[in-house]
Design a protein around this motif. Structure first.
Motif, short mmCIF file in Angstrom:
data_model
loop_
_atom_site.label_atom_id
_atom_site.label_comp_id
_atom_site.label_asym_id
_atom_site.label_seq_id
_atom_site.Cartn_x
_atom_site.Cartn_y
_atom_site.Cartn_z
N ASN B 72 3.10 1.80 -70.05
CA ASN B 72 3.03 0.35 -70.25
C ASN B 72 3.91 -0.39 -69.25
O ASN B 72 3.49 -1.36 -68.61
CB ASN B 72 3.47 0.03 -71.68
CG ASN B 72 3.05 -1.35 -72.08
OD1 ASN B 72 3.17 -2.28 -71.29
ND2 ASN B 72 2.56 -1.49 -73.28
N THR B 73 5.16 0.08 -69.09
CA THR B 73 6.09 -0.65 -68.22
C THR B 73 5.75 -0.48 -66.75
O THR B 73 5.81 -1.44 -66.00
CB THR B 73 7.53 -0.14 -68.39
OG1 THR B 73 7.52 0.93 -69.29
CG2 THR B 73 8.43 -1.21 -68.86
N LEU B 74 5.44 0.73 -66.34
CA LEU B 74 5.34 0.98 -64.91
C LEU B 74 3.94 0.77 -64.37
O LEU B 74 3.78 0.41 -63.21
CB LEU B 74 5.80 2.42 -64.58
CG LEU B 74 7.25 2.70 -64.92
CD1 LEU B 74 7.67 4.04 -64.36
CD2 LEU B 74 8.16 1.62 -64.39
N VAL B 75 2.92 0.98 -65.17
CA VAL B 75 1.56 0.85 -64.67
C VAL B 75 0.94 -0.46 -65.12
O VAL B 75 0.54 -1.29 -64.30
CB VAL B 75 0.69 2.05 -65.11
CG1 VAL B 75 -0.69 1.92 -64.50
CG2 VAL B 75 1.33 3.35 -64.70
N CYS B 76 0.92 -0.68 -66.43
CA CYS B 76 0.18 -1.84 -66.94
C CYS B 76 0.79 -3.15 -66.47
O CYS B 76 0.08 -4.07 -66.05
CB CYS B 76 0.15 -1.80 -68.46
SG CYS B 76 -0.61 -0.31 -69.07
N ASP B 77 2.11 -3.25 -66.52
CA ASP B 77 2.77 -4.49 -66.11
C ASP B 77 2.47 -4.80 -64.66
O ASP B 77 2.17 -5.94 -64.29
CB ASP B 77 4.28 -4.39 -66.31
CG ASP B 77 4.65 -4.54 -67.76
OD1 ASP B 77 3.73 -4.66 -68.57
OD2 ASP B 77 5.85 -4.54 -68.06
N ALA B 78 2.55 -3.76 -63.81
CA ALA B 78 2.32 -3.97 -62.38
C ALA B 78 0.88 -4.39 -62.14
O ALA B 78 0.62 -5.33 -61.38
CB ALA B 78 2.64 -2.69 -61.62
N VAL B 79 -0.06 -3.73 -62.82
CA VAL B 79 -1.48 -4.06 -62.61
C VAL B 79 -1.75 -5.48 -63.09
O VAL B 79 -2.42 -6.28 -62.42
CB VAL B 79 -2.37 -3.05 -63.37
CG1 VAL B 79 -3.81 -3.52 -63.37
CG2 VAL B 79 -2.27 -1.69 -62.72
N LYS B 80 -1.18 -5.81 -64.24
CA LYS B 80 -1.35 -7.17 -64.77
C LYS B 80 -0.82 -8.21 -63.77
O LYS B 80 -1.48 -9.20 -63.47
CB LYS B 80 -0.60 -7.28 -66.09
CG LYS B 80 -0.67 -8.66 -66.70
CD LYS B 80 0.35 -8.79 -67.80
CE LYS B 80 0.77 -10.23 -67.96
NZ LYS B 80 2.03 -10.37 -68.64
#
Lengths: 99, 363, 163
Positions: B72-80
């Protein structure tokens, strides 16, 4: 790089700063141009010091920096108090001896 | 070969900086949840399934990462953040708007060039010091970078083109300049004590013992300087209890009110990299770097690796400590902030400097 | 390599110096000046004046320019001033070129083209500062003190009159 390159650069920078002081009317920009002139002189000092093998030029630069810091604090305080009085920092607007 | 070594050093140190910043982001999200009695991010990737046989053995790990909130922190936030609309306020230039987050993050990452991350070692005949640049000015350079980090927030506050942002930017400039003084004076104490500006030599100076049992770490020889450095450093990172520049109940979000998407994330990354940098500096100057009492590292690659692990463990501890403090203490009032900076920390730091100088002369 | 860095630094320094004078908005002038300060610091570093290069960044870029930008933002000077005329700028360059034409050959004869191996490290500058120049150094600290008091008095006076 030979010394004259540095000196020519410092001369050009100094004169750009000088023309800035002459041409601009905004006191803050004029102030910044004065800082630029001091910087140009600093550059020539350091270059001379390097090519002369004498560290005292760099001591001079150090004191110029001290004076510039003092100048900045007082100068900007003056600009702010002038702005409070005439709501402008343009030199052409401060044309009265008394408020 | 020299160039290759230099390139590798830059690469490794940059990865360390980014890794620490990412760790801080994760600890911030999960740790804040723990402190506030929530669960926090635990969904993204937690129920991942696949039909591809080759990926089956990896799935439990991915699910674990998902449950821990790392995905959630490293992938989803960045993609968002990447796909978010990059909002630009009216009547502002795009160039300055983009310059601000860059100016906020850039000096912090440059300052990492001075951080030694492991003890010296020899590999394949090359003697390597894991420090990108060992400048003559040493810690002064880091101080210089810290002093220009104020531009990012100030420019961001101005370019937001609204009163809240401007107030946030002005508060940032005032706060950072005020606490820089105390920070600088506590650094000067350490420089006087160790007689060097080089961070690597500072660590080496701490590898002895005091009175035969106490490690000669800066925190034992200069406790006052440590406390001042810690407080002033936290104020420099602009986080609670010093987050006046972004006080959300007064100023919406302070200087980055008008930022979204990747630009906002860059501010965030810079902030967390700054936390990690501060922790690294604290470990180097006050906690002996990779030094463990009574242990001497061999000058081999595995010795350096162990030293690096010890160093990173200490740095991570201080990162987590700062995040815990950030989620524990309430915000200062603005006059309290200024009173503390100018009337408490600065005189104490000056007194400490006088004391250090006198002791150094006597000894 | 060193030549390329020198030309890069000096070109950016020149361009940013011109930008300071020519840009109508004071805040952009200030940004250009910050860039200029960094370039000068780079030139100091190339002359082995490491201490001064760092001091340049700390004092000018980190303190003085932040103060200037602070004031510009506080007074919210968006800048309505007209651009300074190009004629003056051209004239200034003509004068400078003439000056340089006069100075350069004489410098070369006096100093030669190779520098000494003098390095302005923190240690060497500090030693000189705290031995031979200890009195000016202390006087400088008094000057700073006076400047602080002066700045406070200048900017506080208004409030006192109102009260």
């Amino acid at each position: 790089m030979p010394l004259n390159y540095y000196i020519v650069l410092a001369t050009i920078l100094f004169s750009i700063g000088m023309f800035g002081v002459i041409l601009r009317k905004n006191t803050i920009v004029m102030f910044m141009c004065i800082e630029m002139m001091l910087n140009a002189v600093n550059l020539s000092f350091v270059a001379f010091s390097k090519f002369h093998g004498n560290l005292e030029g760099q001591i001079g630069v150090f004191f110029i920096m001290v004076v510039a810091a003092a100048e900045a604090s007082v100068g900007l305080a003056i600009i702010i108090s002038v702005f409070r009085a005439i709501v402008s920092v343009e030199t052409s607007d401060s044309n009265e001896l008394k408020l | 070969m020299e160039w290759l070594i230099l390139f590798l050093k830059v690469f490794v140190v940059f990865q360390v900086a980014q890794g620490l910043a990412s760790l801080c982001v994760w600890v911030e999200r999960k740790g804040s949840a723990l402190i506030q009695d929530r669960i926090g991010a635990n969904r993204a990737g937690a129920f991942a399934q696949t039909d591809i046989l080759l990926l089956k053995p990896v799935m439990p790990i991915i699910r674990l990462l998902g449950v821990l909130g790392i995905i959630n922190t490293l992938v989803c936030d960045a993609v968002k953040a990447l796909f978010k609309e990059d909002f630009l306020p009216e009547n502002t230039s795009n160039f300055v708007h983009s310059l601000a987050p860059f100016m906020g993050a850039f000096p912090v990452f440059v300052a990492y060039a001075l951080i030694p991350i492991a003890p010296d070692f020899t590999i394949a005949g090359y003697y390597i010091r894991p420090q990108v640049a060992s400048l003559d000015v040493g810690i002064l350079f880091i101080f210089a970078m810290g002093s220009i980090a104020v531009y990012g927030a100030t420019i961001a506050g101005w370019v937001g083109n609204n009163k809240f942002s401007l107030l946030g930017g002005l508060r940032t400039a005032a706060q950072m300049i005020s606490y820089e003084l105390a920070l600088g004076l506590s650094l000067v104490c350490m420089v006087i004590l160790y007689g060097t500006l080089d961070l690597y030599e500072m660590i080496e100076a701490q590898s002895t013992l005091l009175f035969g049992f106490l490690p000669a770490w800066g925190v034992f020889t200069q406790p006052i300087a440590f406390i001042i450095f810690f407080i002033a450093g936290m104020a420099e990172t602009k986080r609670a209890p010093f987050d006046l520049p972004e006080a959300e109940s007064e100023l919406v979000a302070g200087y980055f009110t008008e930022y979204s998407g990747m630009k906002f994330l860059l501010f965030w990354l810079g902030e967390f990299a700054e936390i990690a940098l501060l922790s690294a500096l604290m470990v180097i100057m006050f906690f002996g770097g990779w030094d463990i009492p009574f242990v001497h590292y061999p000058e081999t690659w595995w010795g350096a690796l162990i030293g690096h692990a010890v160093f990173m463990a200490k740095v991570s501890f201080f990162c987590v400590l700062q995040i815990v403090i950030r989620w524990t203490l309430p915000r200062f009032r603005y006059d309290q902030l200024m009173t503390m900076g100018w009337k408490m920390l600065l005189p104490i730091a000056m007194f400490n400097l006088l004391l250090t100088g006198a002791l150094k002369l006597l000894m | 390599m060193e030549d390329i860095v020198w030309y890069l630094l000096s070109t950016v320094a020149l361009l940013s110096a011109i930008a300071v004078v020519m840009i109508p908005k004071p805040l952009y002038s200030a940004f250009a000046l910050v860039l200029h300060m960094f370039m000068i610091a780079g030139l100091f570093a190339m002359l082995d004046a490491h201490f001064l290069a760092t001091a340049q960044i700390i004092v000018y870029a980190g303190a003085i320019m932040v103060l200037v930008i602070f004031v510009i933002m506080l007074l919210s000077l968006q800048g309505a001033e007209e651009r300074p005329s190009l004629l003056f700028s051209v004239a200034s360059f003509a004068i400078v070129a003439a000056l340089a034409r006069y100075i350069v050959p004489r410098l070369d004869a006096a100093f030669g083209s190779s520098g000494t191996d003098l390095a302005g490290t923190v240690k060497s500058v500090g030693e000189l500062l705290y031995t031979k120049y200890i009195f000016p150094f202390e006087a400088a600290s008094v000057l700073i003190m006076v400047a602080i008091v002066g700045a406070v008095i200048l900017s506080k006076r208004e409030k006192k009159d109102a009260a």
